[in-house]
Scaffold this motif. Structure first.
Motif, PDB file in Angstrom:
ATOM      1  N   PRO A 163      48.352  23.462  49.784  1.00  0.00           N
ATOM      2  CA  PRO A 163      48.877  22.127  49.470  1.00  0.00           C
ATOM      3  C   PRO A 163      49.824  21.636  50.554  1.00  0.00           C
ATOM      4  O   PRO A 163      50.522  22.412  51.203  1.00  0.00           O
ATOM      5  CB  PRO A 163      49.621  22.348  48.150  1.00  0.00           C
ATOM      6  CG  PRO A 163      48.986  23.560  47.550  1.00  0.00           C
ATOM      7  CD  PRO A 163      48.635  24.439  48.717  1.00  0.00           C
ATOM      8  N   HIS A 195      43.618  11.940  48.381  1.00  0.00           N
ATOM      9  CA  HIS A 195      44.080  13.142  47.693  1.00  0.00           C
ATOM     10  C   HIS A 195      42.913  14.119  47.545  1.00  0.00           C
ATOM     11  O   HIS A 195      41.806  13.717  47.163  1.00  0.00           O
ATOM     12  CB  HIS A 195      44.643  12.789  46.322  1.00  0.00           C
ATOM     13  CG  HIS A 195      45.869  11.930  46.393  1.00  0.00           C
ATOM     14  ND1 HIS A 195      47.116  12.387  46.060  1.00  0.00           N
ATOM     15  CD2 HIS A 195      46.033  10.634  46.770  1.00  0.00           C
ATOM     16  CE1 HIS A 195      48.000  11.427  46.219  1.00  0.00           C
ATOM     17  NE2 HIS A 195      47.366  10.343  46.638  1.00  0.00           N
ATOM     18  N   HIS A 225      46.542  18.917  47.000  1.00  0.00           N
ATOM     19  CA  HIS A 225      47.220  19.383  45.787  1.00  0.00           C
ATOM     20  C   HIS A 225      46.673  20.747  45.368  1.00  0.00           C
ATOM     21  O   HIS A 225      45.562  21.131  45.742  1.00  0.00           O
ATOM     22  CB  HIS A 225      46.976  18.423  44.615  1.00  0.00           C
ATOM     23  CG  HIS A 225      47.421  17.022  44.864  1.00  0.00           C
ATOM     24  ND1 HIS A 225      48.705  16.590  44.618  1.00  0.00           N
ATOM     25  CD2 HIS A 225      46.741  15.937  45.311  1.00  0.00           C
ATOM     26  CE1 HIS A 225      48.805  15.307  44.897  1.00  0.00           C
ATOM     27  NE2 HIS A 225      47.621  14.878  45.323  1.00  0.00           N
ATOM     28  N   ASP A 264      46.867  20.103  39.841  1.00  0.00           N
ATOM     29  CA  ASP A 264      47.583  18.867  40.162  1.00  0.00           C
ATOM     30  C   ASP A 264      46.612  17.785  40.617  1.00  0.00           C
ATOM     31  O   ASP A 264      46.822  16.595  40.334  1.00  0.00           O
ATOM     32  CB  ASP A 264      48.622  19.124  41.253  1.00  0.00           C
ATOM     33  CG  ASP A 264      49.770  19.999  40.768  1.00  0.00           C
ATOM     34  OD1 ASP A 264      49.996  20.042  39.544  1.00  0.00           O
ATOM     35  OD2 ASP A 264      50.420  20.645  41.612  1.00  0.00           O
TER      36      ASP A 264
END
Length: 337
Positions: free
Chosen positions: A198, A152, A223, A227
């Motif tokens: 994103p 991520h 993200h 987030d």
């Protein structure tokens, strides 16, 4: 007698291939970050040079074929005048390719050294990447969290991936974000990438590393910055406490069968698993083993026969467990948040 394909069939092949468009963010021709865009510009440059050469050669070839073709009555004129060499032409057709190679080499070499040596900005995020047969480990040293097979990142921010291999040569490749980087045992390499917006960007191992090389997939999930911070917070305080009797039975089975290889941080077992993917917040992952949609049915199938999905991986089959036990173990894993 052998049948030959008509020439027009051959001319259709590029058009047919042009229809093979990736719909899962795995096209280097649709870059979603500055590195990918820079590399695509080099592709355009080399393609333009090659196209120019092909057109020039084709034009000269067609001109010569038409201009010097045999005409009626030529046999009466005898042998044409023989010409041997032209220094001007020889210099010209030697100088032009050299010039074209220089035009291609200068930006290519400059870009290569820039991407390899340019230090990551101070505000960039560092992610340590380790390649295993056949999965990916990701650690965030500045945030003290780690995960597997899904990395991520915040969109619009540069991320420094510092890489190494645990066993054999692997290659980290996210086509839509940038070119691949080899991971060699005993050596540390790096690449700085950025996702402009994103989204989910598919990644692959691009170096033959064994029987399940083609299944060594991962995902880069970009993200919005806020987030991403929420994701980091959830990783720092995961919820792995079983809430039902079945989940508690699943935890017991996990202790018996999985804890030697896998790790679950906090609320589970304070162990650092290195021979298998970390399973902290497993239920939040989109895929199992990087290849199967994350749901209970696929998880049970994977536990029952992992070699059937990823041949050569080091996970044993859990065929010694009953259906009820597999249900309990799956429920426990699917509740790790």
């Amino acid at each position: 007698m052998k049948r030959r394909l008509p020439v027009w069939w051959l001319l259709m092949i590029p058009g047919l291939l042009a229809g093979c468009v990736s719909r899962n963010n795995m096209s280097a021709l649709d870059p979603q970050g500055p590195v990918g865009k820079t590399q695509l510009n080099l592709v355009y440059l080399s393609t333009g040079i090659m196209t120019f050469v092909v057109i020039v050669v084709a034009v000269i070839f067609i001109y010569v074929v038409i201009r010097y073709r045999e005409r009626p009555g030529d046999e009466k004129k005898g042998i044409p005048e023989q010409v041997s060499g032209s220094k001007k032409l020889e210099i010209l057709w030697t100088a032009i390719p050299v010039l074209l190679l220089i035009i291609l080499a200068v930006p290519t070499i400059s870009t290569t050294f820039t991407l390899n040596r340019k230090p990551a900005p101070e505000e960039s995020i560092r992610v340590n990447v380790t390649g295993y047969q056949y999965w990916w480990g990701f650690e965030y040293p500045d945030h003290k969290v780690s995960t597997a097979n899904e990395v991520h990142i915040p969109a619009g921010k540069k991320v420094e991936f510092v890489m190494k291999s645990h066993d054999v040569v692997h290659a980290f490749w996210v086509p839509s974000l940038g070119g691949k980087q080899d991971l060699n045992p005993g050596r540390q390499d790096r690449i700085v990438l950025q996702a402009d917006k994103p989204g989910v960007y598919e990644g692959k191992c691009a170096e033959l590393c064994g029987s399940s090389h083609a299944l060594m997939n991962f995902r880069v999930i970009a993200h919005k910055p806020a987030d991403f911070q929420r994701w980091i917070a959830s990783q720092k305080s995961p919820d792995s406490a079983p809430k039902t009797a079945e989940a508690r039975e699943g935890k017991r089975l996990f202790r018996q069968n999985c804890i030697g290889c896998h790790a679950v941080r906090k609320g589970g077992f304070n162990v650092e698993g290195r021979s298998a993917p970390e399973l902290t917040a497993f239920s939040n992952r989109t895929r199992i083993a990087g290849i199967l949609p994350n749901n209970k049915k696929n998880l049970k199938d994977w536990l029952r026969n992992p070699q059937g999905f990823k041949p050569g991986n080091r996970m044993p089959a859990f065929d010694h467990l009953s259906e009820k036990q597999l249900d309990a173990l799956s429920i426990y894993l699917e509740n790790l948040k």
